[in-house]
Design an enzyme around this catalytic site. Structure first.
Site, PDB file in Angstrom:
ATOM      1  N   HIS A  47       0.690  -1.041   0.068  1.00 46.19           N
ATOM      2  CA  HIS A  47      -0.053  -0.151   0.137  1.00 46.19           C
ATOM      3  C   HIS A  47       0.917   1.238  -0.224  1.00 46.19           C
ATOM      4  O   HIS A  47       0.623   2.222  -0.770  1.00 46.19           O
ATOM      5  CB  HIS A  47      -0.833  -0.001   1.239  1.00 46.19           C
ATOM      6  CG  HIS A  47      -1.685   1.192   1.540  1.00 46.19           C
ATOM      7  ND1 HIS A  47      -1.444   2.104   2.525  1.00 46.19           N
ATOM      8  CD2 HIS A  47      -2.677   1.805   0.599  1.00 46.19           C
ATOM      9  CE1 HIS A  47      -1.936   3.250   2.325  1.00 46.19           C
ATOM     10  NE2 HIS A  47      -3.003   3.053   1.326  1.00 46.19           N
ATOM     11  N   GLU A  50       2.103   1.762  -3.495  1.00 48.90           N
ATOM     12  CA  GLU A  50       1.206   2.436  -4.076  1.00 48.90           C
ATOM     13  C   GLU A  50       1.126   3.920  -4.089  1.00 48.90           C
ATOM     14  O   GLU A  50       1.124   4.782  -5.224  1.00 48.90           O
ATOM     15  CB  GLU A  50      -0.139   1.877  -3.954  1.00 48.90           C
ATOM     16  CG  GLU A  50      -1.617   2.490  -4.616  1.00 48.90           C
ATOM     17  CD  GLU A  50      -2.363   2.610  -3.605  1.00 48.90           C
ATOM     18  OE1 GLU A  50      -3.000   3.795  -3.676  1.00 48.90           O
ATOM     19  OE2 GLU A  50      -3.000   1.756  -2.962  1.00 48.90           O
ATOM     20  N   HIS A  51       1.460   4.665  -2.857  1.00 49.04           N
ATOM     21  CA  HIS A  51       1.206   5.860  -2.727  1.00 49.04           C
ATOM     22  C   HIS A  51       2.343   6.532  -3.398  1.00 49.04           C
ATOM     23  O   HIS A  51       2.292   7.694  -3.930  1.00 49.04           O
ATOM     24  CB  HIS A  51       1.291   6.130  -1.100  1.00 49.04           C
ATOM     25  CG  HIS A  51       0.108   6.094  -0.580  1.00 49.04           C
ATOM     26  ND1 HIS A  51      -0.509   7.392   0.592  1.00 49.04           N
ATOM     27  CD2 HIS A  51      -0.948   5.415  -0.488  1.00 49.04           C
ATOM     28  CE1 HIS A  51      -1.550   6.889   0.906  1.00 49.04           C
ATOM     29  NE2 HIS A  51      -1.918   5.569   0.398  1.00 49.04           N
ATOM     30  N   GLU A 128      -3.999   8.209   7.724  1.00 47.47           N
ATOM     31  CA  GLU A 128      -4.998   7.301   6.966  1.00 47.47           C
ATOM     32  C   GLU A 128      -5.290   6.263   7.919  1.00 47.47           C
ATOM     33  O   GLU A 128      -6.514   5.771   8.029  1.00 47.47           O
ATOM     34  CB  GLU A 128      -4.455   6.867   5.670  1.00 47.47           C
ATOM     35  CG  GLU A 128      -5.389   5.894   4.778  1.00 47.47           C
ATOM     36  CD  GLU A 128      -4.697   5.412   3.460  1.00 47.47           C
ATOM     37  OE1 GLU A 128      -5.419   4.755   2.784  1.00 47.47           O
ATOM     38  OE2 GLU A 128      -3.537   5.688   3.183  1.00 47.47           O
TER      39      GLU A 128
END
Length: 423
Positions: A47, A50-51, A128
């Site tokens: 994840h 991905e950022h 997040e």
């Protein structure tokens, strides 16, 4: 649905889906990797990476240059990481398709992963994580997944990972993960909508064709066996209790997967489903209640999720279990079966009306099944389901020893809930 499927020499697959009458086009690049491919020490890395893909390339050296270019053509763009796949996409007016394809290809292939951006993005990802922790409706599945798959299996871990991992990742970790997981064999490029197939295919070959072959990453199969009902409680001060109650079920391509979809719809698909009528309309126990099916290549589950008043949690659980017992013992009527089938076919047809939905569905199908499962194929599978099939699958799956109950709310006593889990 008409489509063309191409495999480049390096093994990367390209799906092109022209949609007559569409004025939009969507580019999706999806890799068959996600949190289930991580070790415990890597959890959260997929994840985080991905950022980082949006933080700059040699051609577009900053996040701002990437976003300004896509914003400048009115694009809807983003990315997501799941447990078994990661995707990057942009939907545009078809006149800007060349730009969308160029940008998405560039960030996928050429991200520079600047160290200073990694340091800054740690804080964003921790925020997040905190954001979702304040949203129990969005994190109850984490509690459920840990319960049903266990903490030692990657499927039982969260996609975002723990904060200590986020703080510890180094640039070399991202490079290593990218090298071993973003490889041609497990990557799909899908373009749908108002497209010129030959032109698009040539552009994809030029950019993605230079990816070198590399062995595809392998996931750890899930082989857990459950012999008794289980309860997990995440004690938290909330205004509402969130619950997920479910059982292990079938993987992708199982012979009974369409039957399971119809069963799930009868239980909790739509505002006239059994659970919606019993839990919300008749008893006012919840505002939101629905059933869902989660599938992976090797396992899956059927679950019900609801948000209820703290003091009515036991009543809500009991009501759901009554419906589990009922669907095992009383054959579904012809009218209810027909309604559930029509609901699935109707909602799926509506969902696959736009270029972005078609592209995402196609890419997911190729990653998960190794082929494109069309709307027409799904409808045929749904149409074959019989009432006797529903009862057979319900008896197979809805058993006391397979029950799993996850709870987020101000509750402490597992035993009182465990005592309810009988069907």
């Amino acid at each position: 649905m008409k489509y063309s499927l191409h495999t480049l020499q390096n093994g990367l697959r390209v799906a092109l889906i022209p949609m007559v009458g569409s004025k939009t086009a969507t580019v999706v690049v999806m890799a068959g990797t996600g949190s289930r491919y991580e070790t415990k020490a890597e959890n959260g890395l997929a994840h985080f990476l991905e950022h980082m893909f949006f933080k700059g390339t040699a051609k577009r050296p900053s996040a701002r240059s990437i976003s300004e270019e896509l914003d400048g053509i009115g694009s809807v763009y983003n990315a997501f990481t799941a447990k078994d796949r990661t995707a990057y996409y942009a939907k545009v007016s078809s006149r800007y398709l060349d730009t969308a394809l160029d940008v998405i290809s560039d960030i996928f292939l050429n991200s520079t992963l600047p160290g200073k951006e990694i340091a800054k993005e740690r804080g964003a990802i921790i925020q997040e994580i905190d954001m979702y922790e304040d949203m129990p409706m969005r994190t109850i599945d984490n509690v459920f997944d840990e319960l049903i798959f266990g903490t030692e299996h990657p499927l039982g871990r969260t996609i975002l990972g723990p904060k200590e991992n986020i703080r510890a990742f180094l640039r070399k970790d991202f490079i290593n993960y990218f090298t071993h997981h973003y490889i041609p064999e497990n990557t799909v490029v899908c373009v749908s909508g108002d497209i010129q197939e030959k032109k698009i295919l040539s552009a994809i070959k030029r950019s993605f064709g230079r990816l070198k072959k590399f062995p595809a990453p392998q996931f750890v199969p899930f082989r857990g066996a459950q012999i008794a009902p289980r309860v997990a409680i995440k004690e938290k001060k909330t205004d509402q209790t969130q619950l997920m109650l479910g059982v292990p079920s079938y993987p992708y391509a199982h012979k009974d997967e369409y039957i399971l979809e119809v069963l799930s719809t009868i239980l909790g698909g739509g505002m006239s489903s059994r659970l919606f009528l019993e839990v919300r309309e008749k008893r006012g126990l919840a505002y939101s209640v629905h059933a869902m099916v989660e599938k992976y290549p090797d396992t899956g589950y059927l679950a019900v999720q609801a948000g209820v008043e703290h003091g009515k949690l036991q009543k809500a659980i009991s009501t759901i279990l009554v419906e589990f017992r009922k669907i095992k013992s009383v054959k579904v009527s012809k009218a209810e079966l027909a309604k559930a089938k029509a609901h699935i076919k109707g909602t799926l047809t509506l969902a696959l009306e736009t270029s972005d939905a078609v592209a995402a569905h196609t890419a997911t199908s190729l990653i998960s099944l190794g082929r494109i499962r069309t709307l027409e194929e799904i409808i045929k599978g749904i149409d074959k389901v019989k009432a006797a099939d529903i009862m057979r699958v319900a008896k197979d799956l809805l058993r006391t020893e397979g029950l799993n109950l996850a709870i987020i709310g101000p509750h402490l006593n597992k035993e009182q809930f465990l005592a309810l889990l009988r069907i």
